[in-house]
Design an enzyme around this catalytic site. Structure first.
Site, PDB file in Angstrom:
ATOM      1  N   TYR A   1     -10.954  -7.003  61.742  1.00 47.00           N
ATOM      2  CA  TYR A   1     -10.434  -7.328  63.281  1.00 47.00           C
ATOM      3  C   TYR A   1     -10.571  -8.915  63.432  1.00 47.00           C
ATOM      4  O   TYR A   1      -9.678  -9.394  64.247  1.00 47.00           O
ATOM      5  CB  TYR A   1     -11.146  -6.334  64.118  1.00 47.00           C
ATOM      6  CG  TYR A   1     -10.750  -6.485  65.350  1.00 47.00           C
ATOM      7  CD1 TYR A   1      -9.215  -6.344  66.072  1.00 47.00           C
ATOM      8  CD2 TYR A   1     -11.374  -7.444  66.346  1.00 47.00           C
ATOM      9  CE1 TYR A   1      -9.001  -6.534  67.228  1.00 47.00           C
ATOM     10  CE2 TYR A   1     -10.968  -7.745  67.600  1.00 47.00           C
ATOM     11  CZ  TYR A   1      -9.697  -7.238  68.105  1.00 47.00           C
ATOM     12  OH  TYR A   1      -9.369  -7.740  69.292  1.00 47.00           O
TER      13      TYR A   1
ATOM     14  N   VAL B   1     -12.704 -13.788  73.491  1.00 48.14           N
ATOM     15  CA  VAL B   1     -12.833 -12.931  72.357  1.00 48.14           C
ATOM     16  C   VAL B   1     -13.289 -11.610  72.738  1.00 48.14           C
ATOM     17  O   VAL B   1     -14.328 -11.324  73.507  1.00 48.14           O
ATOM     18  CB  VAL B   1     -13.551 -13.418  71.088  1.00 48.14           C
ATOM     19  CG1 VAL B   1     -13.567 -12.692  69.683  1.00 48.14           C
ATOM     20  CG2 VAL B   1     -13.183 -15.103  70.799  1.00 48.14           C
TER      21      VAL B   1
ATOM     22  N   SER C   1     -14.323 -12.081  77.963  1.00 52.52           N
ATOM     23  CA  SER C   1     -13.022 -11.222  77.700  1.00 52.52           C
ATOM     24  C   SER C   1     -13.190  -9.962  78.480  1.00 52.52           C
ATOM     25  O   SER C   1     -14.189  -9.449  78.829  1.00 52.52           O
ATOM     26  CB  SER C   1     -13.029 -11.036  76.347  1.00 52.52           C
ATOM     27  OG  SER C   1     -12.086  -9.874  75.909  1.00 52.52           O
TER      28      SER C   1
ATOM     29  N   TYR D   1      -7.026  -8.902  81.327  1.00 51.96           N
ATOM     30  CA  TYR D   1      -5.790  -8.049  80.697  1.00 51.96           C
ATOM     31  C   TYR D   1      -5.753  -7.359  82.007  1.00 51.96           C
ATOM     32  O   TYR D   1      -6.703  -6.285  82.465  1.00 51.96           O
ATOM     33  CB  TYR D   1      -6.287  -7.305  79.609  1.00 51.96           C
ATOM     34  CG  TYR D   1      -6.346  -8.042  78.169  1.00 51.96           C
ATOM     35  CD1 TYR D   1      -5.038  -8.712  77.926  1.00 51.96           C
ATOM     36  CD2 TYR D   1      -7.226  -8.296  77.503  1.00 51.96           C
ATOM     37  CE1 TYR D   1      -4.790  -9.281  76.669  1.00 51.96           C
ATOM     38  CE2 TYR D   1      -7.195  -8.984  76.104  1.00 51.96           C
ATOM     39  CZ  TYR D   1      -5.811  -9.437  75.786  1.00 51.96           C
ATOM     40  OH  TYR D   1      -5.807 -10.024  74.766  1.00 51.96           O
TER      41      TYR D   1
ATOM     42  N   LYS E   1      -2.564 -17.938  79.831  1.00 51.78           N
ATOM     43  CA  LYS E   1      -3.018 -18.392  78.468  1.00 51.78           C
ATOM     44  C   LYS E   1      -1.937 -17.717  77.619  1.00 51.78           C
ATOM     45  O   LYS E   1      -1.544 -16.649  77.497  1.00 51.78           O
ATOM     46  CB  LYS E   1      -4.364 -17.686  78.066  1.00 51.78           C
ATOM     47  CG  LYS E   1      -4.776 -17.913  76.712  1.00 51.78           C
ATOM     48  CD  LYS E   1      -6.012 -17.467  76.589  1.00 51.78           C
ATOM     49  CE  LYS E   1      -6.675 -17.569  75.083  1.00 51.78           C
ATOM     50  NZ  LYS E   1      -6.194 -16.327  74.252  1.00 51.78           N
TER      51      LYS E   1
ATOM     52  N   SER F   1      -1.622 -21.589  73.206  1.00 57.55           N
ATOM     53  CA  SER F   1      -2.601 -20.792  72.380  1.00 57.55           C
ATOM     54  C   SER F   1      -1.361 -19.889  71.652  1.00 57.55           C
ATOM     55  O   SER F   1      -0.360 -19.736  72.365  1.00 57.55           O
ATOM     56  CB  SER F   1      -3.645 -19.998  73.084  1.00 57.55           C
ATOM     57  OG  SER F   1      -4.015 -19.064  72.203  1.00 57.55           O
TER      58      SER F   1
ATOM     59  N   HIS G   1      -2.689 -17.201  70.207  1.00 59.78           N
ATOM     60  CA  HIS G   1      -3.593 -16.005  70.129  1.00 59.78           C
ATOM     61  C   HIS G   1      -4.252 -16.028  68.575  1.00 59.78           C
ATOM     62  O   HIS G   1      -4.447 -14.992  68.102  1.00 59.78           O
ATOM     63  CB  HIS G   1      -3.089 -14.871  70.338  1.00 59.78           C
ATOM     64  CG  HIS G   1      -3.954 -13.574  71.045  1.00 59.78           C
ATOM     65  ND1 HIS G   1      -3.770 -13.424  72.372  1.00 59.78           N
ATOM     66  CD2 HIS G   1      -4.752 -12.915  70.456  1.00 59.78           C
ATOM     67  CE1 HIS G   1      -4.678 -12.344  72.678  1.00 59.78           C
ATOM     68  NE2 HIS G   1      -5.351 -12.064  71.705  1.00 59.78           N
TER      69      HIS G   1
ATOM     70  N   ARG H   1     -10.927 -25.524  63.633  1.00 63.83           N
ATOM     71  CA  ARG H   1     -12.087 -25.549  62.685  1.00 63.83           C
ATOM     72  C   ARG H   1     -12.989 -26.722  62.552  1.00 63.83           C
ATOM     73  O   ARG H   1     -13.976 -26.482  61.888  1.00 63.83           O
ATOM     74  CB  ARG H   1     -11.757 -24.838  61.436  1.00 63.83           C
ATOM     75  CG  ARG H   1     -10.676 -23.767  61.100  1.00 63.83           C
ATOM     76  CD  ARG H   1     -11.590 -22.442  61.659  1.00 63.83           C
ATOM     77  NE  ARG H   1     -10.722 -21.148  61.694  1.00 63.83           N
ATOM     78  CZ  ARG H   1     -10.273 -20.743  62.644  1.00 63.83           C
ATOM     79  NH1 ARG H   1     -10.187 -21.428  63.626  1.00 63.83           N
ATOM     80  NH2 ARG H   1      -9.564 -19.676  62.366  1.00 63.83           N
TER      81      ARG H   1
ATOM     82  N   ARG I   1     -13.226 -17.742  66.541  1.00 63.23           N
ATOM     83  CA  ARG I   1     -13.774 -17.160  65.586  1.00 63.23           C
ATOM     84  C   ARG I   1     -14.833 -17.874  64.909  1.00 63.23           C
ATOM     85  O   ARG I   1     -16.115 -17.136  64.316  1.00 63.23           O
ATOM     86  CB  ARG I   1     -12.541 -17.086  64.233  1.00 63.23           C
ATOM     87  CG  ARG I   1     -11.720 -16.188  64.331  1.00 63.23           C
ATOM     88  CD  ARG I   1     -10.478 -16.149  63.226  1.00 63.23           C
ATOM     89  NE  ARG I   1      -9.494 -15.274  63.570  1.00 63.23           N
ATOM     90  CZ  ARG I   1      -8.231 -15.842  63.887  1.00 63.23           C
ATOM     91  NH1 ARG I   1      -8.146 -16.887  64.469  1.00 63.23           N
ATOM     92  NH2 ARG I   1      -7.208 -14.712  63.829  1.00 63.23           N
TER      93      ARG I   1
END
Lengths: 370, 370, 370, 370
Positions: free
Chosen positions: B41, B95, B123, B147, B240, B262, B264, B299, B319
């Site tokens: 995920y 996240v 989030s 959301y 966003k 973004s 996402h 990264r 991430r």
């Protein structure tokens, strides 16, 4: 690798739900159950397979720009062609010899396509008759892809039978007056193992290789053939295999009722342009005078979205359906249309497009790096 | 590969220093300790993962031109947003469900981010409550990613709670009104194993797959939602997921106090434009009217430098932080920010830029070959 | 992979003819005989090694157009710089710590370079003294690459010693005021095992990692440092690490007698422009006011040809020489110059260029596909 | 890998039908039967083999746009050059030392080429005499590729013998005044094992490496050499190895009767432009004043089609013929021309081109992604 005799060809006979995530899964699973020669014929293409592979890669030459705050919910995928309403802008492309993938051949496919409430295009080289396929279609619209005989008497008879079985449009495949250089078929020694009842008046198919089959049909196609079919049938005629503006103009001027952009799934001219890269040029030339169908390389709902954004009215899929036919019969066929439908719906939602017409207003972003 | 029941999900519980060189190390190490469904995920994305991978590759579409004799020493990375001073222009992206990576979830992350003297974005689908996260934040600024519920009463209540816990900005995620086609989650049979207290009034999360979770929230977002949040909360609202100039203008016109570029993390529209390739178009449209945050594919410190050179005010990472959370808890989170900070500092020195404002004056060199 | 203590570093001690076909062979063979930490330091670069790898690949961004009927025979590779005649336009780049590759370090290299009748550039971080290197140079021209101390008294003393040992030019490395993010060195735990006598007044090198060594030298370089060196030494000063037109102009305006285009072999800013792609911009800006030296990624005589065609007067090579030093001592060094010379001669013949000046009049053909 | 002595070279002695699908099969099969040194010499090229590989890849820089409804049937591939009719626009390129691939060398090749009703180009470095090759040619046209001696007396004698054996054109190879950097030959220690009777007056070939062989011939070629050959022989003279417009103009002005675009199969300048990318520039410069021949990288009938569309009148093939010679002698040679002919015929049919002149009117579509 050669099969000395594939006339003992045993096609799969599956019916039921397939466990798959995407069409690449289908291809991998189908490879294991369709006999080698048949699988090679279905999956492969011309020469180095460069155009076949670029057909898929080319969708990344132009990118979707997702849109936000567009007030989208439950996008509507329905559309209309020649007065027929269909539930999604994705139809079944003409593919020869479904019997290679399933013992019930086009009967199973047509049933699955009808369950998806969309159009089935019957190939001249089908292994089932018009009557059988029509019966399986359950009232959903069917089109007929025509490889002409050299004899117009035979052509009239075939068109008569197509019409009497209710086909709504004739698709004249113009990009395959001979077969491409299909090296895989040479490696496996492939010959068609099954009869082709629709064109039985000019060839049998059984035991013939692809060059022989194509050789029996008419090579020297011209605008006069479009006129002939349109005049005789009274049906809208697609010219299939158009890849440039000039040919689009010529087809419409000769009476074509539709333009079908395709490079025959990379099976004809290797080193030819990926089909997606030809689409906008053709669609701009057509300029909404007639419907534009697109095929070649479509493996995802995102590809469908991009093709429509570039000017297609309908998008046709071939190999993924044949794989699903082998794996799950008519139910598998229905599932693969659902796969495309689900991904198209997600893409429409996230790209800010409520309807198919909204997709057409979308501009993709060029991507020189892919 | 399917996990019949991941409700028995056991997340890592590490706290301490991680031995790593770069964020790719983190990803590889985290793969070994986060349960399969959770790791899938977190790490995966939509469709063929093409956009996900191009998000990273796209940083090489434009190159840094190192500068010399620029009299640089000990570059200053501090910056300010909405009146808050932060030690570096790198913040924590929103996240979902940090509990997948660590038993202490967002509490550990927020503590680590605070130690790095930067912003934590909470989030909506956090596994910890506002109160717990706020307490862990140690006074560092926190933002809230929203959301929306379909019910504005619930929305008001959530905003009330956010404000009462001191959040400084609301981030309206507009590019995920439904979930993307996350094929990895289908392969693992992933369902969220943990509750989502912030949005408990409209969904639980526990045992639901991603489509169900996204389906519970509001789909048809529009400029009116931006107005509603801005008016009700009185806080600056980021929109966003903005990827083009038109949407940037629309967001600002509807009252957005910030624009967040973004895609996402490549999790929504595969075949969509890499986020870095959209940044300059959006930043030019914003033209300094509001702050621009950028995420997706970051990264390295060099990526941060390039994003700022293209117009970002702040760069968010996701991430890599979650991997460091799994591997080292709050201390790991702090380390990953140090990694980015160190490489950004080196890059600033060698690119002749003493301050963040100097980076913004830098022009990257286009690179058509990557 | 970490070496707990590489102070017991044992460098190769080879002298004699190497059996090799090209410089990639040298790299592969050297990997087997240079201790891991030393080999990693020499061969690797910054970050993802993207710029390092693109440095080599970038030579294929522009292609040679061979010419015929040009009446060429035995091309003349000799050239002149600052009044010194050299037998070929290829010189030895400054490289730290040759002692990592050979027990005789710079003494062996300088001897091999002199046998090739070209220029040796002495690194500040050499493991041998000016006196030793000068003695080995056998009268061939030597240049001195300078990493400045923060203390100008020390700088004057170093320049005094350089001059008293006959160096003909000072090369101010301006692109390495700190070290790049050399992840390989972190993985191996590399520290310099040997002393650096030239800069002993401000650092020893022994047991220090690269960040510490760079940290001891001056960070805030400016045009005033160029002026200082030029004024104090009276020698022509190259500014090394110039990658854009603006910096080329600034260097010349501050008194530089030469411009050295380099990205430090991809060791400083990963995601920075490949050096070859910067060359033409810089050379056009210099417009023959001062000599232009080029390095970074040169592995073949064809690369030398291309660099001269793009505007370089001289081309410097580094890593291939160090590998040949490890494998064959001074004789190996001489051989690697012969390798470049032979391929350059062939290329000149086949490109229709009798002299180095003829190469400069050559136009390369852009190649967007590589 | 070195062969201490390949003077005991034993070439294949096959004659008969080859079982192959395409020319890549031929290469793979030939590798197993031709001795290592000989195979390396035939198959390899200069430097990194980059140009050699790009020669083939470059055909995908421009794509065929298939055409429909063009009324094509049984395309006509015949063409004419210097008054000779040939059955297809594909001829045999000059290739040194066919004896490496077959004991009967050029005698077998010439026989197979004649059976294909096309032109054989005799290399100066053939292992058979003019008389033997002429006899094998069975009346089909033959051309002579000339590497000049430094002594014009010898040159006159060679031309006399060529003419007395009926050659119709002289091909002056101008791109190989020395050999390229053929690293494979160094690795295998390749020397020519067989005599070269045509140039026996100035070199033997036996036991010499390629550099020695090329070194014996004339380096300083100029327009005066073209004039000399044209005047003395009275035959049309091709200048072979032309890769830019300037050289095309110069060749024609010095009396060349033909222009041959080639980069010597990637054997001379690595990092040079792929031959296909030079073709249009040269053909446009020639502007139909003289015939244009193209070689380098041709492996398929689609490549032939593309080269003609870009301006070639004839396309020459080399390596595939030598592989077929090794595998099947003269019959194999005939088969490989049939392979090209069949794919060219298919391509002409599907591209809507009835004749070679029709191909020349075709425009390819640029493809920046390949």
């Amino acid at each position: 690798m050669k099969e000395s005799n594939n006339l003992n060809y045993v096609a799969p006979n599956n019916e039921g739900k397939i466990d798959f995530i995407n069409t690449y899964d289908l291809e991998e699973m189908a490879r294991n159950i369709i006999p080698t020669g048949g699988y090679g014929y279905i999956s492969s293409g011309a020469g180095d397979l460069w155009t076949l592979e670029q057909n898929i890669a080319a969708f990344n030459h132009k990118l979707i720009v997702p849109r936000v705050l567009a007030d989208i919910e439950k996008p509507d995928m329905s559309t209309t062609v020649f007065g027929d309403d269909i539930s999604l802008p994705i139809i079944m492309a003409p593919v020869a010899s479904h019997g290679l993938a399933h013992v019930n051949g086009e009967v199973a496919t047509a049933k699955g396509v009808a369950a998806s409430k969309t159009i089935f295009t019957i190939s001249s080289y089908a292994n089932k008759s018009f009557k059988e396929i029509s019966a399986a279609g359950n009232g959903a619209p069917q089109w007929f892809q025509f490889y002409m005989s050299k004899d117009n008497g035979i052509n009239r008879a075939i068109l008569d039978e197509a019409k009497s079985n209710g086909v709504k449009s004739i698709v004249l495949t113009a990009d395959a007056t001979i077969g491409g250089n299909r090296e895989m078929d040479k490696r496996t020694g492939f010959v068609f193992p099954l009869g082709m009842p629709i064109v039985a008046a000019y060839q049998s198919g059984v035991g013939q290789n692809m060059d022989a089959v194509y050789g029996s049909s008419k090579q020297a196609l011209s605008p006069r053939d479009v006129e002939f079919i349109a005049d005789y049938s009274g049906l809208p005629v697609f010219v299939k295999g158009i890849q440039c503006a000039t040919d689009a103009h010529a087809a419409i001027e000769s009476g074509a009722g539709g333009v079908w952009v395709s490079n025959h799934g990379g099976r004809q001219v290797d080193g030819g342009r990926p089909a997606f890269d030809s689409l906008k040029e053709v669609a701009d030339a057509v300029n909404k005078r007639v419907p534009v169908v697109f095929d070649s390389g479509v493996r995802r709902g995102t590809h469908v979205f991009k093709a429509i954004a570039e000017g297609a009215d309908l998008v046709a899929i071939g190999r993924p359906v044949i794989y699903s036919l082998a794996l799950g019969g008519s139910q598998g066929v229905n599932q693969v249309f659902d796969f495309f439908k689900n991904e198209l719906a997600k893409t429409m939602q996230l790209a800010g497009t409520q309807t198919i017409e909204d997709i057409k207003k979308t501009t993709l972003s060029p991507y020189p790096w892919s």
